[in-house]
Design a protein around this motif. Structure first.
Motif, mmCIF file in Angstrom:
data_model
loop_
_atom_site.group_PDB
_atom_site.id
_atom_site.type_symbol
_atom_site.label_atom_id
_atom_site.label_comp_id
_atom_site.label_asym_id
_atom_site.label_seq_id
_atom_site.Cartn_x
_atom_site.Cartn_y
_atom_site.Cartn_z
ATOM 1 N N LEU A 165 0.824 -1.212 0.000
ATOM 2 C CA LEU A 165 0.000 0.000 0.000
ATOM 3 C C LEU A 165 0.854 1.255 0.000
ATOM 4 O O LEU A 165 0.605 2.186 -0.751
ATOM 5 C CB LEU A 165 -0.925 0.021 1.223
ATOM 6 C CG LEU A 165 -1.755 1.292 1.388
ATOM 7 C CD1 LEU A 165 -2.860 1.331 0.341
ATOM 8 C CD2 LEU A 165 -2.335 1.407 2.785
ATOM 9 N N TYR B 269 -6.425 5.617 5.890
ATOM 10 C CA TYR B 269 -7.662 5.269 5.188
ATOM 11 C C TYR B 269 -8.746 6.323 5.435
ATOM 12 O O TYR B 269 -9.452 6.733 4.511
ATOM 13 C CB TYR B 269 -8.159 3.900 5.646
ATOM 14 C CG TYR B 269 -7.444 2.728 5.010
ATOM 15 C CD1 TYR B 269 -7.302 2.635 3.631
ATOM 16 C CD2 TYR B 269 -6.922 1.697 5.797
ATOM 17 C CE1 TYR B 269 -6.650 1.564 3.048
ATOM 18 C CE2 TYR B 269 -6.269 0.615 5.213
ATOM 19 C CZ TYR B 269 -6.135 0.547 3.837
ATOM 20 O OH TYR B 269 -5.492 -0.522 3.257
ATOM 21 N N THR C 139 -1.730 -3.627 2.753
ATOM 22 C CA THR C 139 -3.084 -3.096 2.937
ATOM 23 C C THR C 139 -3.676 -3.507 4.280
ATOM 24 O O THR C 139 -4.652 -2.925 4.726
ATOM 25 C CB THR C 139 -3.998 -3.599 1.815
ATOM 26 O OG1 THR C 139 -3.905 -5.030 1.733
ATOM 27 C CG2 THR C 139 -3.590 -2.995 0.474
#
Length: 250
Positions: free
Chosen positions: A120, A168, A131
């Motif tokens: 990621l 995120y 991730t």
């Protein structure tokens, strides 16, 4: 005295002789068949492994890499005696491998299924974070390419899950104004800083980061207008004030 065999005795003798011949033929046939089966088994299962088949979606791991790794181990032997656990453990030692399974497929094939961590972002410049928040290292030849396409995350040791979770959240909020996080940094005092894809630097501080990020979205059109009028660029925006903000212009 001469003894003559009767027809019944003669028939019995011939019948016994025929049975003996048939039994002998059967024994020879069984022995021959057993030999053939043993030879077939030996050739089929004791022959060398001739092929290696790879499955799984891979980004960093090439067929050549694994072949060379196995050759260096010097453990590739006969199909029936091959210890797949040794090969599996060696492949698992590669830091970017999440999971691997190695099994034999008759008559001469080794089947290797590889699952890599999904990268990621860069983590503290020298590592990669997946991730799911797993830290790993990628092969050197891929690092420069990944650095051009992936964001960078920074944080103290053991903070990767926290930093990833906020990445995120922040990134999702910024999508509403078509911004993306280029860099996210949390220091040892749990103070947060963001760098967006156009190099705008946001100082969010320790508390109320979400509210401050929404406040940035609200004031950004005003800053853009002023930036265009004065032909300047934004160096950083400090959002750590209880009310208001400060801007350093470049």
């Amino acid at each position: 005295m001469i003894i003559k065999y009767g027809s019944k005795q003669k028939y019995r003798y011939q019948h016994q002789l025929l049975n003996w011949i048939l039994i002998s033929i059967a024994i020879i046939s069984i022995a021959w068949s057993t030999h053939k089966v043993r030879t077939w088994i030996h050739n089929s299962y004791c022959g060398p492994i001739s092929y290696i088949m790879f499955t799984g979606k891979r980004h960093y791991t090439t067929d050549i890499d694994i072949n060379q790794l196995i050759v260096k181990l010097r453990v590739l032997g006969a199909f029936i005696t091959q210890d797949v656990n040794v090969i599996q453990k060696q492949i698992e030692s590669l830091s970017w491998i999440q999971q691997v399974s190695v099994r034999k497929q008759w008559p001469d094939t080794l089947k290797i299924h590889i699952v890599e961590y999904v990268p990621l972002a860069y983590w503290n410049n020298f590592q990669t974070i997946s991730t799911t928040g797993i830290i790993f290292r990628v092969p050197k030849e891929y690092r420069d390419d990944d650095k051009k396409t992936m964001p960078s995350l920074y944080g103290p040791e053991g903070s990767e899950k926290n930093v990833l979770a906020n990445y995120y959240v922040f990134n999702e909020i910024l999508k509403s104004v078509k911004f993306q996080v280029k860099s996210l940094h949390m220091d040892t005092r749990y103070s947060w800083q963001l760098i967006l894809q156009d190099d705008i630097h946001l100082k969010l501080g320790r508390n109320n980061m979400i509210e401050r990020l929404y406040y940035f979205i609200k004031i950004y059109p005003i800053l853009i207008h002023k930036m265009n009028d004065n032909k300047k660029y934004i160096d950083y925006i400090d959002l750590r004030y209880r009310s208001g903000f400060s801007v350093r212009w470049g």
